[in-house]
Design an enzyme around this catalytic site. Structure first.
Site, PDB file in Angstrom:
ATOM      1  N   HIS A  61      -0.372   8.445  10.211  1.00 39.34           N
ATOM      2  CA  HIS A  61       1.013   8.320  10.676  1.00 39.34           C
ATOM      3  C   HIS A  61       1.529   9.640  11.247  1.00 39.34           C
ATOM      4  O   HIS A  61       2.577   9.672  11.837  1.00 39.34           O
ATOM      5  CB  HIS A  61       1.915   7.883   9.526  1.00 39.34           C
ATOM      6  CG  HIS A  61       2.038   6.393   9.403  1.00 39.34           C
ATOM      7  ND1 HIS A  61       0.970   5.555   9.501  1.00 39.34           N
ATOM      8  CD2 HIS A  61       3.110   5.592   9.197  1.00 39.34           C
ATOM      9  CE1 HIS A  61       1.372   4.305   9.345  1.00 39.34           C
ATOM     10  NE2 HIS A  61       2.669   4.296   9.166  1.00 39.34           N
ATOM     11  N   GLY A  62       0.808  10.703  11.022  1.00 38.14           N
ATOM     12  CA  GLY A  62       1.169  11.987  11.622  1.00 38.14           C
ATOM     13  C   GLY A  62       2.464  12.543  11.085  1.00 38.14           C
ATOM     14  O   GLY A  62       2.842  12.282   9.945  1.00 38.14           O
TER      15      GLY A  62
ATOM     16  N   GLU B 135       4.930  -4.290  12.199  1.00 36.37           N
ATOM     17  CA  GLU B 135       3.838  -3.310  12.027  1.00 36.37           C
ATOM     18  C   GLU B 135       2.742  -4.031  11.258  1.00 36.37           C
ATOM     19  O   GLU B 135       2.862  -4.235  10.042  1.00 36.37           O
ATOM     20  CB  GLU B 135       4.335  -2.094  11.224  1.00 36.37           C
ATOM     21  CG  GLU B 135       5.406  -1.268  11.903  1.00 36.37           C
ATOM     22  CD  GLU B 135       4.838  -0.340  12.970  1.00 36.37           C
ATOM     23  OE1 GLU B 135       3.605  -0.154  13.030  1.00 36.37           O
ATOM     24  OE2 GLU B 135       5.639   0.183  13.756  1.00 36.37           O
TER      25      GLU B 135
ATOM     26  N   GLY C 146      -1.667  -5.475  10.898  1.00 33.66           N
ATOM     27  CA  GLY C 146      -2.996  -4.962  10.571  1.00 33.66           C
ATOM     28  C   GLY C 146      -3.638  -4.193  11.721  1.00 33.66           C
ATOM     29  O   GLY C 146      -3.221  -4.311  12.872  1.00 33.66           O
TER      30      GLY C 146
ATOM     31  N   ASN D 213       0.789  -1.237   0.000  1.00 35.05           N
ATOM     32  CA  ASN D 213       0.000   0.000   0.000  1.00 35.05           C
ATOM     33  C   ASN D 213       0.824   1.292   0.000  1.00 35.05           C
ATOM     34  O   ASN D 213       0.382   2.292  -0.556  1.00 35.05           O
ATOM     35  CB  ASN D 213      -1.066  -0.008   1.111  1.00 35.05           C
ATOM     36  CG  ASN D 213      -0.487  -0.135   2.497  1.00 35.05           C
ATOM     37  OD1 ASN D 213       0.661  -0.527   2.659  1.00 35.05           O
ATOM     38  ND2 ASN D 213      -1.273   0.206   3.490  1.00 35.05           N
TER      39      ASN D 213
ATOM     40  N   SER E  40       0.428  -7.796   6.807  1.00 36.16           N
ATOM     41  CA  SER E  40      -0.776  -8.305   7.464  1.00 36.16           C
ATOM     42  C   SER E  40      -0.440  -9.083   8.738  1.00 36.16           C
ATOM     43  O   SER E  40       0.672  -9.598   8.895  1.00 36.16           O
ATOM     44  CB  SER E  40      -1.527  -9.219   6.490  1.00 36.16           C
ATOM     45  OG  SER E  40      -0.696 -10.315   6.178  1.00 36.16           O
TER      46      SER E  40
ATOM     47  N   SER F 230       6.679  -5.710  -1.878  1.00 37.45           N
ATOM     48  CA  SER F 230       5.585  -6.616  -2.235  1.00 37.45           C
ATOM     49  C   SER F 230       5.740  -7.034  -3.697  1.00 37.45           C
ATOM     50  O   SER F 230       6.105  -6.220  -4.550  1.00 37.45           O
ATOM     51  CB  SER F 230       4.260  -5.893  -2.030  1.00 37.45           C
ATOM     52  OG  SER F 230       3.229  -6.623  -2.645  1.00 37.45           O
TER      53      SER F 230
ATOM     54  N   CYS G 282      -3.493   0.895   6.855  1.00 35.96           N
ATOM     55  CA  CYS G 282      -3.590   0.213   8.155  1.00 35.96           C
ATOM     56  C   CYS G 282      -4.291   1.113   9.156  1.00 35.96           C
ATOM     57  O   CYS G 282      -4.909   0.649  10.102  1.00 35.96           O
ATOM     58  CB  CYS G 282      -2.207  -0.162   8.656  1.00 35.96           C
ATOM     59  SG  CYS G 282      -1.136   1.264   8.842  1.00 35.96           S
ATOM     60  N   ASP G 283      -4.180   2.456   8.954  1.00 39.12           N
ATOM     61  CA  ASP G 283      -4.772   3.392   9.903  1.00 39.12           C
ATOM     62  C   ASP G 283      -6.108   3.957   9.399  1.00 39.12           C
ATOM     63  O   ASP G 283      -6.577   4.984   9.878  1.00 39.12           O
ATOM     64  CB  ASP G 283      -3.778   4.528  10.230  1.00 39.12           C
ATOM     65  CG  ASP G 283      -3.242   5.208   8.981  1.00 39.12           C
ATOM     66  OD1 ASP G 283      -3.728   4.885   7.881  1.00 39.12           O
ATOM     67  OD2 ASP G 283      -2.345   6.049   9.107  1.00 39.12           O
TER      68      ASP G 283
ATOM     69  N   GLY H 259       6.549 -13.720  -1.564  1.00 39.41           N
ATOM     70  CA  GLY H 259       6.731 -13.786  -0.108  1.00 39.41           C
ATOM     71  C   GLY H 259       7.038 -15.187   0.397  1.00 39.41           C
ATOM     72  O   GLY H 259       7.930 -15.374   1.227  1.00 39.41           O
TER      73      GLY H 259
HETATM   74  P1  NAP Z   1       1.093  -9.017   3.282  1.00 38.47           P
HETATM   75  O1  NAP Z   1       0.342  -9.901   2.373  1.00 38.47           O
HETATM   76  O2  NAP Z   1       1.261  -9.440   4.677  1.00 38.47           O
HETATM   77  O3  NAP Z   1       2.543  -8.799   2.592  1.00 38.47           O
HETATM   78  C1  NAP Z   1       3.500  -7.953   3.164  1.00 38.47           C
HETATM   79  C2  NAP Z   1       4.884  -8.381   2.694  1.00 38.47           C
HETATM   80  O4  NAP Z   1       5.208  -9.663   3.222  1.00 38.47           O
HETATM   81  C3  NAP Z   1       5.006  -8.532   1.176  1.00 38.47           C
HETATM   82  O5  NAP Z   1       6.276  -8.109   0.752  1.00 38.47           O
HETATM   83  C4  NAP Z   1       4.846 -10.032   0.999  1.00 38.47           C
HETATM   84  O6  NAP Z   1       5.377 -10.507  -0.209  1.00 38.47           O
HETATM   85  C5  NAP Z   1       5.622 -10.522   2.190  1.00 38.47           C
HETATM   86  N1  NAP Z   1       5.356 -11.903   2.569  1.00 38.47           N
HETATM   87  C6  NAP Z   1       4.281 -12.672   2.268  1.00 38.47           C
HETATM   88  N2  NAP Z   1       4.446 -13.909   2.789  1.00 38.47           N
HETATM   89  C7  NAP Z   1       5.630 -13.908   3.443  1.00 38.47           C
HETATM   90  C8  NAP Z   1       6.332 -14.886   4.185  1.00 38.47           C
HETATM   91  N3  NAP Z   1       5.862 -16.110   4.368  1.00 38.47           N
HETATM   92  N4  NAP Z   1       7.522 -14.537   4.725  1.00 38.47           N
HETATM   93  C9  NAP Z   1       8.009 -13.293   4.574  1.00 38.47           C
HETATM   94  N5  NAP Z   1       7.395 -12.327   3.862  1.00 38.47           N
HETATM   95  C10 NAP Z   1       6.206 -12.640   3.309  1.00 38.47           C
HETATM   96  O7  NAP Z   1       0.461  -7.554   3.330  1.00 38.47           O
HETATM   97  P2  NAP Z   1      -0.122  -6.670   2.145  1.00 38.47           P
HETATM   98  O8  NAP Z   1      -1.394  -7.267   1.664  1.00 38.47           O
HETATM   99  O9  NAP Z   1       0.939  -6.379   1.148  1.00 38.47           O
HETATM  100  O10 NAP Z   1      -0.423  -5.289   2.914  1.00 38.47           O
HETATM  101  C11 NAP Z   1      -1.609  -5.045   3.605  1.00 38.47           C
HETATM  102  C12 NAP Z   1      -1.446  -5.322   5.090  1.00 38.47           C
HETATM  103  O11 NAP Z   1      -0.374  -4.550   5.623  1.00 38.47           O
HETATM  104  C13 NAP Z   1      -2.681  -4.895   5.880  1.00 38.47           C
HETATM  105  O12 NAP Z   1      -2.987  -5.881   6.835  1.00 38.47           O
HETATM  106  C14 NAP Z   1      -2.243  -3.592   6.563  1.00 38.47           C
HETATM  107  O13 NAP Z   1      -2.939  -3.311   7.741  1.00 38.47           O
HETATM  108  C15 NAP Z   1      -0.801  -3.876   6.810  1.00 38.47           C
HETATM  109  N6  NAP Z   1      -0.076  -2.623   7.000  1.00 38.47           N
HETATM  110  C16 NAP Z   1       0.297  -2.272   8.278  1.00 38.47           C
HETATM  111  C17 NAP Z   1       0.923  -1.051   8.502  1.00 38.47           C
HETATM  112  C18 NAP Z   1       1.346  -0.634   9.892  1.00 38.47           C
HETATM  113  O14 NAP Z   1       2.087   0.336  10.009  1.00 38.47           O
HETATM  114  N7  NAP Z   1       0.907  -1.304  10.948  1.00 38.47           N
HETATM  115  C19 NAP Z   1       1.190  -0.192   7.422  1.00 38.47           C
HETATM  116  C20 NAP Z   1       0.807  -0.598   6.145  1.00 38.47           C
HETATM  117  C21 NAP Z   1       0.173  -1.818   5.944  1.00 38.47           C
HETATM  118  P3  NAP Z   1       4.368 -10.806  -1.443  1.00 38.47           P
HETATM  119  O15 NAP Z   1       3.797  -9.500  -1.835  1.00 38.47           O
HETATM  120  O16 NAP Z   1       5.209 -11.413  -2.473  1.00 38.47           O
HETATM  121  O17 NAP Z   1       3.322 -11.755  -0.906  1.00 38.47           O
END
Ligand code: NAP
Length: 518
Positions: A460-461, A272, A274, A176, A253, A201, A306-307, A232
């Site tokens: 994120h401010g 960081e 979900g 994102n 996530s 990603s 996420c926020d 991933g």
């Molecule tokens: P995601 O599916 O968890 O993927 C995040 C990263 O992890 C990608 O680079 C992904 O690669 C990689 N990954 C996947 N499987 C893995 C594994 N087994 N081992 C290591 N890395 C792996 O998340 P997303 O769909 O891209 O992003 C959305 C999520 O991010 C939401 O839940 C959101 O809330 C969260 N988020 C949190 C914050 C925060 O600050 N708390 C900020 C932004 C987003 P691939 O793309 O190749 O699968």
């Protein structure tokens, strides 16, 4: 062949990062200062959310590619050995270069992530700001002096406590904010003297690739910044399990974060994950303000944050008026091609995401919610949607939405709203709208999350504030200064000063001489 209007039009500064095969850019990985193909030669496809078409290919990095990147990052301590003033010069140069290529980055973010110009500019500016501000904070990485003479037996000792880089940081980022989140990890990581291996990603790795090139041109030594692209479950897993990696700095996530925590062993973790930000709107709230912020917070970047405001908890006395104002504001949001300047909500990341959001909406309707706006989708374009009277039993009431839906749950009063919010398994952010100081304070203290925003939607401010979650939203705090703390560790160096006759000597028995007679 990429469609003309979706061509990335990259300038010569980025020539080394890709080759063109049959009219298609094929991006490479950066390992030990060289732009390389994956050892197996396998590629994955990058599609734009704008119309789903193919815009590029990238290397499907393997375990061997990851091993090479991590082992060279481990051996290579060049960034750590550079004087801080030189690291700062490199970052000034990188920030200037980023600014020079602003339009290219914004175009890439629009095409690979489907952002409107406003969203892409916002992300670019925030990333640039991280580079500029973090270098100032890095110059304040100090240690401390601790005298030993407060303890009998160590009176001739003293300790210097210094902060050192953790070593090799694996930075794994989500789709994102591919530029901003990369910047939040790379800038403090490198400035503090770590080598970084970045894995974007596989949905949209291009902005991260260009950022790695900018850092290389700016002078980050070979091997100190590496880029691994790939899926991933293969490249990400290999990074997490690599014996050469000292810290995993992950944003993504909750399920993937949990699996990383299980596999990482003794590595330091910053996760960081979900979130489920509830917006509590109380009786005395300014309803114009609250409705505006709830709508902006739910719909900005099609809710893929996420926020994002993930559900509005409206107390009964004001619920009807609030809903009326929310609906009126949602009607001003126009869905369409994010490159059209009149559009303020673009597609979600792909059509599978739209199907998932649709499932959440249908489940809520089946459990009694009233659909006031939207609810339909075509491909990756999901209409701005308003659901009222959502049951707390609906999946959307407790799970991340990551789509353009304003979810309204009506609560009897603030106590019922708080009780429901506190049950969440997530704990990233929340917000409350009220004019009463004591209620702000009570609600802020009672909510179980990393950040509570009063009278605004969460975000994120300014970057100086610590940001991060509790419960299933993760561990660790990000932010200028806070990220440096996460990516450094303390080392205690104890000096025995006795051989030089320095330090304090014990010179009397420790008897209490009060002079009082028993
Ligand atoms: P995601 O599916 O968890 O993927 C995040 C990263 O992890 C990608 O680079 C992904 O690669 C990689 N990954 C996947 N499987 C893995 C594994 N087994 N081992 C290591 N890395 C792996 O998340 P997303 O769909 O891209 O992003 C959305 C999520 O991010 C939401 O839940 C959101 O809330 C969260 N988020 C949190 C914050 C925060 O600050 N708390 C900020 C932004 C987003 P691939 O793309 O190749 O699968």
């Amino acid at each position: 062949m990429v469609k003309d209007d979706l061509n990335l039009n990259l300038s010569s500064a980025f020539e080394e990062t890709y080759e063109t095969i049959d009219g298609m850019p094929v991006f490479k990985m950066l390992i030990d200062g060289k732009w390389r193909s994956s050892e197996r030669g396998e590629l994955f496809e990058v599609h734009t959310p704008i119309d789903g078409s193919l815009i590029a290919k990238a290397q499907a990095g393997t375990k061997n590619d990851v091993d090479l990147a991590c082992s060279t990052a481990k051996e290579n301590r060049s960034i750590r050995e550079l004087p801080g003033s030189e690291r700062i010069e490199i970052f000034e140069c990188a920030a200037d270069m980023l600014e020079k290529h602003r339009n290219e980055f914004i175009r890439v973010l629009q095409i690979e992530a489907g952002k409107t110009a406003l969203d892409a500019e916002g992300e670019f500016d925030a990333a640039l700001q991280r580079f500029r501000f973090t270098k100032e904070e890095a110059s304040r990485i100090f240690g401390e002096y601790i005298p030993g003479d407060w303890n009998k037996g160590t009176t001739e000792k003293m300790a210097m406590v210094i902060r050192e880089p953790v070593g090799v940081v694996a930075a794994i980022i989500p789709f994102n904010y591919p530029l901003f989140i990369a910047a939040t990890k790379i800038a403090p990581g490198l400035l503090a003297g770590n080598s970084v291996v970045l894995k974007p990603s596989s949905t949209n790795p291009i902005a991260s690739t260009l950022l790695a090139r900018v850092l290389q041109i700016a002078g980050v030594p070979d091997g100190s910044i590496n880029l691994i692209t790939g899926i991933g479950s293969e490249a990400g897993d290999a990074l997490v399990e690599s014996e050469h990696v000292d810290m995993i700095n992950f944003t993504g996530s909750t399920p993937v974060g949990k699996s990383i925590a299980q596999k990482a062993g003794m590595k330091r973790l910053h996760l960081e994950l979900g979130g489920k930000a509830y917006a509590l709107v109380l009786e005395d709230a300014d309803l114009d303000l609250a409705s505006q912020k709830c709508v902006d917070g739910s719909l900005k970047f099609a809710g893929q944050r996420c926020d994002a405001v993930s559900a509005v908890l409206a107390v009964e006395p004001i619920a009807d008026s609030l809903v009326e104002k929310i609906v009126a504001k949602v009607d001003r949001w126009k869905l369409g091609d994010p490159r059209d300047e009149s559009v303020n909500i673009g597609p979600v990341i792909n059509s599978q995401a739209a199907v998932r959001i649709n499932g959440l909406v249908l489940d809520a309707i089946a459990k009694g919610a009233e659909l006031l706006r939207g609810g339909k989708f075509s491909g990756s374009y999901f209409e701005p949607t308003v659901l009222d009277l959502v049951s707390t039993e609906a999946v959307i009431a407790t799970e991340e939405v990551f789509g353009p839906v304003v979810t309204i749950i009506r609560c009897k009063d603030v106590e019922e709203a708080l009780k429901f919010a506190r049950q969440s398994k997530y704990g990233l952010e929340s917000c409350v709208f009220t004019r009463d100081f004591y209620r702000m304070w009570r609600v802020a203290k009672a909510l179980e999350c990393g950040e509570v925003t009063i009278n605004d939607c969460p975000s994120h401010g300014v970057g100086y504030f610590p940001f991060g979650g509790i419960k299933q939203s993760g561990m660790g705090r990000e932010g200028i200064g806070y990220s440096i703390d996460e990516m450094t560790r303390l080392k205690t160096i104890v000096f025995n000063l006795a051989p030089a006759g320095l330090g304090k000597k014990e010179h009397r028995a420790a008897t209490c001489k009060t002079g009082f007679k028993q």
